[in-house]
Design a protein around this motif. Structure first.
Motif, mmCIF file in Angstrom:
data_model
loop_
_atom_site.group_PDB
_atom_site.id
_atom_site.type_symbol
_atom_site.label_atom_id
_atom_site.label_comp_id
_atom_site.label_asym_id
_atom_site.label_seq_id
_atom_site.Cartn_x
_atom_site.Cartn_y
_atom_site.Cartn_z
ATOM 1 N N ASN A 13 0.815 -1.209 0.000
ATOM 2 C CA ASN A 13 0.000 0.000 0.000
ATOM 3 C C ASN A 13 0.848 1.257 0.000
ATOM 4 O O ASN A 13 0.579 2.201 -0.720
ATOM 5 C CB ASN A 13 -0.923 0.007 1.223
ATOM 6 C CG ASN A 13 -2.250 -0.610 0.872
ATOM 7 O OD1 ASN A 13 -2.647 -0.578 -0.287
ATOM 8 N ND2 ASN A 13 -2.921 -1.176 1.859
ATOM 9 N N ILE A 14 1.899 1.231 0.842
ATOM 10 C CA ILE A 14 2.734 2.429 0.966
ATOM 11 C C ILE A 14 3.424 2.723 -0.362
ATOM 12 O O ILE A 14 3.365 3.839 -0.883
ATOM 13 C CB ILE A 14 3.787 2.233 2.079
ATOM 14 C CG1 ILE A 14 3.065 2.012 3.412
ATOM 15 C CG2 ILE A 14 4.694 3.437 2.160
ATOM 16 C CD1 ILE A 14 3.990 1.621 4.526
ATOM 17 N N ILE A 15 4.065 1.692 -0.921
ATOM 18 C CA ILE A 15 4.799 1.919 -2.169
ATOM 19 C C ILE A 15 3.840 2.294 -3.289
ATOM 20 O O ILE A 15 4.089 3.223 -4.058
ATOM 21 C CB ILE A 15 5.614 0.668 -2.544
ATOM 22 C CG1 ILE A 15 6.654 0.378 -1.467
ATOM 23 C CG2 ILE A 15 6.318 0.878 -3.869
ATOM 24 C CD1 ILE A 15 7.466 -0.865 -1.715
ATOM 25 N N GLY A 16 2.715 1.590 -3.348
ATOM 26 C CA GLY A 16 1.739 1.898 -4.387
ATOM 27 C C GLY A 16 1.257 3.335 -4.309
ATOM 28 O O GLY A 16 1.245 4.048 -5.312
ATOM 29 N N SER A 17 0.897 3.790 -3.104
ATOM 30 C CA SER A 17 0.413 5.168 -2.995
ATOM 31 C C SER A 17 1.502 6.166 -3.311
ATOM 32 O O SER A 17 1.237 7.208 -3.901
ATOM 33 C CB SER A 17 -0.121 5.478 -1.607
ATOM 34 O OG SER A 17 -0.801 4.399 -1.080
ATOM 35 N N SER A 18 2.754 5.850 -2.919
ATOM 36 C CA SER A 18 3.774 6.867 -3.196
ATOM 37 C C SER A 18 4.080 6.942 -4.690
ATOM 38 O O SER A 18 4.406 8.006 -5.190
ATOM 39 C CB SER A 18 5.038 6.664 -2.364
ATOM 40 O OG SER A 18 5.351 5.322 -2.265
ATOM 41 N N ILE A 19 3.924 5.823 -5.400
ATOM 42 C CA ILE A 19 4.091 5.909 -6.856
ATOM 43 C C ILE A 19 2.990 6.772 -7.455
ATOM 44 O O ILE A 19 3.236 7.607 -8.327
ATOM 45 C CB ILE A 19 4.088 4.501 -7.469
ATOM 46 C CG1 ILE A 19 5.425 3.842 -7.172
ATOM 47 C CG2 ILE A 19 3.886 4.575 -8.974
ATOM 48 C CD1 ILE A 19 5.551 2.467 -7.718
ATOM 49 N N ASP A 20 1.764 6.614 -6.949
ATOM 50 C CA ASP A 20 0.681 7.474 -7.418
ATOM 51 C C ASP A 20 1.010 8.942 -7.202
ATOM 52 O O ASP A 20 0.733 9.788 -8.036
ATOM 53 C CB ASP A 20 -0.621 7.142 -6.673
ATOM 54 C CG ASP A 20 -1.202 5.823 -7.139
ATOM 55 O OD1 ASP A 20 -0.709 5.311 -8.156
ATOM 56 O OD2 ASP A 20 -2.123 5.312 -6.491
ATOM 57 N N LEU A 21 1.607 9.226 -6.045
ATOM 58 C CA LEU A 21 1.927 10.621 -5.743
ATOM 59 C C LEU A 21 3.033 11.136 -6.654
ATOM 60 O O LEU A 21 3.019 12.279 -7.087
ATOM 61 C CB LEU A 21 2.347 10.774 -4.281
ATOM 62 C CG LEU A 21 1.220 10.629 -3.274
ATOM 63 C CD1 LEU A 21 1.760 10.782 -1.867
ATOM 64 C CD2 LEU A 21 0.139 11.664 -3.519
ATOM 65 N N LEU A 77 12.635 11.383 -19.730
ATOM 66 C CA LEU A 77 11.264 11.080 -20.151
ATOM 67 C C LEU A 77 10.782 9.768 -19.541
ATOM 68 O O LEU A 77 9.655 9.665 -19.058
ATOM 69 C CB LEU A 77 11.187 10.976 -21.673
ATOM 70 C CG LEU A 77 10.995 12.262 -22.447
ATOM 71 C CD1 LEU A 77 10.933 11.968 -23.927
ATOM 72 C CD2 LEU A 77 9.718 12.944 -22.014
ATOM 73 N N SER A 78 11.689 8.759 -19.560
ATOM 74 C CA SER A 78 11.242 7.466 -19.050
ATOM 75 C C SER A 78 10.980 7.549 -17.545
ATOM 76 O O SER A 78 10.042 6.932 -17.046
ATOM 77 C CB SER A 78 12.272 6.381 -19.365
ATOM 78 O OG SER A 78 13.460 6.624 -18.678
ATOM 79 N N ILE A 79 11.784 8.336 -16.821
ATOM 80 C CA ILE A 79 11.533 8.492 -15.387
ATOM 81 C C ILE A 79 10.198 9.196 -15.167
ATOM 82 O O ILE A 79 9.427 8.859 -14.267
ATOM 83 C CB ILE A 79 12.668 9.289 -14.713
ATOM 84 C CG1 ILE A 79 13.972 8.515 -14.788
ATOM 85 C CG2 ILE A 79 12.329 9.593 -13.268
ATOM 86 C CD1 ILE A 79 15.164 9.290 -14.314
ATOM 87 N N MET A 80 9.904 10.180 -16.043
ATOM 88 C CA MET A 80 8.665 10.932 -15.886
ATOM 89 C C MET A 80 7.421 10.094 -16.125
ATOM 90 O O MET A 80 6.410 10.268 -15.447
ATOM 91 C CB MET A 80 8.662 12.075 -16.887
ATOM 92 C CG MET A 80 9.253 13.318 -16.364
ATOM 93 S SD MET A 80 8.733 14.584 -17.456
ATOM 94 C CE MET A 80 6.981 14.447 -17.232
ATOM 95 N N ILE A 81 7.486 9.222 -17.149
ATOM 96 C CA ILE A 81 6.270 8.460 -17.456
ATOM 97 C C ILE A 81 6.180 7.191 -16.624
ATOM 98 O O ILE A 81 5.145 6.552 -16.578
ATOM 99 C CB ILE A 81 6.171 8.110 -18.958
ATOM 100 C CG1 ILE A 81 7.399 7.374 -19.430
ATOM 101 C CG2 ILE A 81 5.936 9.346 -19.777
ATOM 102 C CD1 ILE A 81 7.311 6.938 -20.866
ATOM 103 N N LEU A 82 7.276 6.857 -15.951
ATOM 104 C CA LEU A 82 7.299 5.633 -15.152
ATOM 105 C C LEU A 82 6.154 5.543 -14.132
ATOM 106 O O LEU A 82 5.473 4.508 -14.079
ATOM 107 C CB LEU A 82 8.661 5.543 -14.461
ATOM 108 C CG LEU A 82 9.045 4.223 -13.855
ATOM 109 C CD1 LEU A 82 9.076 3.159 -14.921
ATOM 110 C CD2 LEU A 82 10.425 4.337 -13.222
ATOM 111 N N PRO A 83 5.924 6.601 -13.331
ATOM 112 C CA PRO A 83 4.845 6.487 -12.344
ATOM 113 C C PRO A 83 3.479 6.241 -12.979
ATOM 114 O O PRO A 83 2.713 5.409 -12.485
ATOM 115 C CB PRO A 83 4.863 7.847 -11.640
ATOM 116 C CG PRO A 83 6.188 8.407 -11.881
ATOM 117 C CD PRO A 83 6.630 7.880 -13.200
#
Lengths: 292, 284
Positions: free
Chosen positions: A102-110, A149-155
């Protein structure tokens, strides 16, 4: 009662106008860009796309280097980002302990919400020196741009992939395990085929994003209108050219060439989204029919 | 027997290798993302001081701040919100509640999705040709309109989607009591879809707050403290762009301070969204 009717009509018509506003704006963008780029289209015609000469002094313009930079940077970014985001989603869905998930998932969303200019600044101050040290030179070029670009679209990409993977019914996975499949076989033969359409949709969505991304790339691509033979020499792409030169353009044909580039970018992103929608709609319909 | 074991071992090892590789990819990606956030917070926190909020932008050796551009950015974003919100919500309402021709409604939905994916710099060139050139100069209004065009399709789509989740029986019950359609929508349907629509609005707001490209040739930037939207208008993101690409150390530091504030603001909005959604889930 008449008061109600008037309000009802007002509500209805306002809504209708605003809904059609989208259509009007999109059409307006196309028409305005077309009109503005007419001088360049008349002057250079189709060879604009094939020529890489960009010299404002001689009033000769060709968009090939920018188009090449855009396509190359986007393709490379996808090559970097797809395995990474698949890795993240597999890790989160299959390996990670529930509490961390949950923690990792939400922080990726952020992280998806961090504005692109922040990634661009990081790229300029921290990434390009490292790239320069490893490969020599300044570190400005398509390679740095595609990494950023790849870092930006990664999340975004990994959030979509992960959410899709979560929709795989447990019963499918369990029956595969019961037949003696290993974890990787379940991932490869059950989960990925099941969510294929969703993953492709996510990839195309981020492709469109990467193609139109401006600021992050402008920082690190180097802005040179030569066709970059190497990924490490300064190059340019369409958004960066627009961002850098729009304010400097002093002649009509210069402006018009920039609008021509904008028109090409607009058509490219339109095509990508349209294919995505068309392809996905068809697939989803087929799936529905198959299930019936 | 032994041979069979070998095959199983091989498959197990293969599976484990795949899992290890995907874990490595995941850790790599996560560490890059958190590295960026970490450096941003470290650098930004150091650059942060009261000066940033109290002084206006100035030349690099004058020890300036960011007051005018922060306020300018807020005015631009909220201005766009004021235009984009009613347009998007009403447009989405029309699509879901009133549109009689489902085919036409679907066309508009698809067009809307295309608009959502249109690069923001293309929208900026459009506004430049339509508003800035006829006016003769850059202006805050042009910036606000460009941002609201980016916002509109996001709000329209979420409104449309959220209204479709409201059960028809609610609408029918309200209509059966004799209330006109618009009252049903205002008092019953909107109430049911409130959180979803609010989430969409906040999402669109957080998206436009960090935008630079659409402001580049619309509102440009201004070094002064101003509320006059008829002139070039100060914005934080463009100032960050200029400062970060400048050769002055002082400006670069201020740029990181700005980036930190912006990231904090946008993260704040997104955490609010998460909390709202979480609370709503709890109720159901």
């Amino acid at each position: 009662m008449s008061k109600f009717i008037i309000r009802e009509k007002l509500f209805f018509h306002a809504g209708r106008i605003f809904a059609f506003l989208c259509l009007a704006i999109l059409l307006g963008i196309f028409i305005v860009l077309l009109i503005q780029s007419l001088p360049a289209i008349k002057n250079f015609g189709f060879s604009f796309i094939l020529s890489s000469q960009w010299s404002p002094n001689q009033e000769k313009f060709g968009g090939l280097s920018a188009i090449y930079g855009s396509l190359m940077g986007t393709i490379l970014a996808m090559i970097f980002a797809i395995p990474l985001s698949l890795g993240i989603s597999i890790f989160l869905n299959e390996i990670c302990p529930k509490r961390l998930k949950n923690i990792i998932g939400s922080s990726i969303d952020l992280l998806a919400a961090i504005p692109s200019i922040v990634y661009g600044m990081w790229g300029l101050f921290y990434l390009t020196p490292v790239i320069g040290k490893i490969f020599g030179g300044m570190g400005l070029g398509i390679l740095s741009a595609s990494i950023i670009l790849s870092i930006m679209i990664l999340p975004i990409m990994s959030a979509i992939t992960r959410d899709c993977m979560q929709t795989t019914p447990d019963i499918l996975k369990e029956s595969a395990y019961a037949l003696g499949a290993t974890k990787s076989e379940v991932i490869k033969d059950v989960i990925i085929p099941y969510v294929k359409i969703g993953i492709i949709g996510g990839i195309i969505l981020s492709l469109g994003r990467a193609l139109g991304e401006t600021m992050a790339v402008t920082f690190v691509i180097g802005n040179s209108h030569k066709i970059a033979t190497s990924l490490l020499t300064p190059a340019t792409n369409i958004p960066a050219t627009l961002a850098n030169e729009f304010a400097e353009a002093d002649s009509e044909i210069y402006y018009s060439s920039l609008f021509y580039l904008a028109l090409i970018l607009f058509c490219l992103s339109f095509l990508i989204i349209a294919t995505a929608k068309f392809y996905l709609m068809k697939k989803i319909q087929q799936n529905h029919q198959g299930k019936k | 027997m032994k041979k069979k074991n070998l095959i199983i071992n091989k498959r197990m090892r293969y599976s484990q290798a795949i899992l290890v590789i995907s874990s490595i990819f995941a850790l790599l990606a996560l560490s890059i993302l958190f590295l960026i956030l970490g450096t941003l917070f470290y650098k930004g926190f150091h650059a942060l001081g009261l000066n940033i909020f109290l002084k206006d932008t100035a030349s690099p050796w004058e020890n300036g701040g960011l007051r005018n551009v922060i306020i300018g950015q807020l005015i631009l974003s909220f201005g766009a919100l004021l235009i984009g919100m009613p347009l998007g919500v009403l447009g989405g309402t029309y699509l879901r509640e009133y549109a009689k021709n489902p085919r036409l409604a679907n066309i508009i939905r698809n067009i809307n999705d295309v608009m959502m994916a249109t690069p923001s710099i293309v929208i900026a060139t459009f506004i430049y040709a339509v508003i800035v050139v006829p006016m003769g100069h850059f202006s805050g209004w042009a910036g606000i309109i460009a941002l609201s065009i980016i916002m509109l399709p996001i709000i329209l789509k979420t409104t449309d989607d959220m209204l479709s989740l409201v059960p028809d029986s609610l609408r029918e019950a309200s209509m059966a009591l004799g209330s006109p359609k618009y009252k049903t929508i205002l008092n019953v349907v909107y109430r049911g879809a409130k959180t979803g629509i609010l989430t969409g609005i906040l999402l669109a707001f957080s998206r436009i707050t960090g935008e630079v490209a659409p402001l580049l040739f619309t509102s440009l930037n201004s070094a002064f403290f101003t509320f006059n939207l008829n002139q070039p208008f100060p914005s934080l993101t463009i100032t960050m762009f200029q400062y970060a690409s400048s050769p002055y150390k002082e400006w670069q530091e201020l740029g990181f301070g700005g980036a930190f504030l912006l990231a904090l603001f946008i993260l704040g909005i997104n955490i609010t969204i998460k909390i709202i959604l979480h609370k709503n889930k709890g109720k159901k």
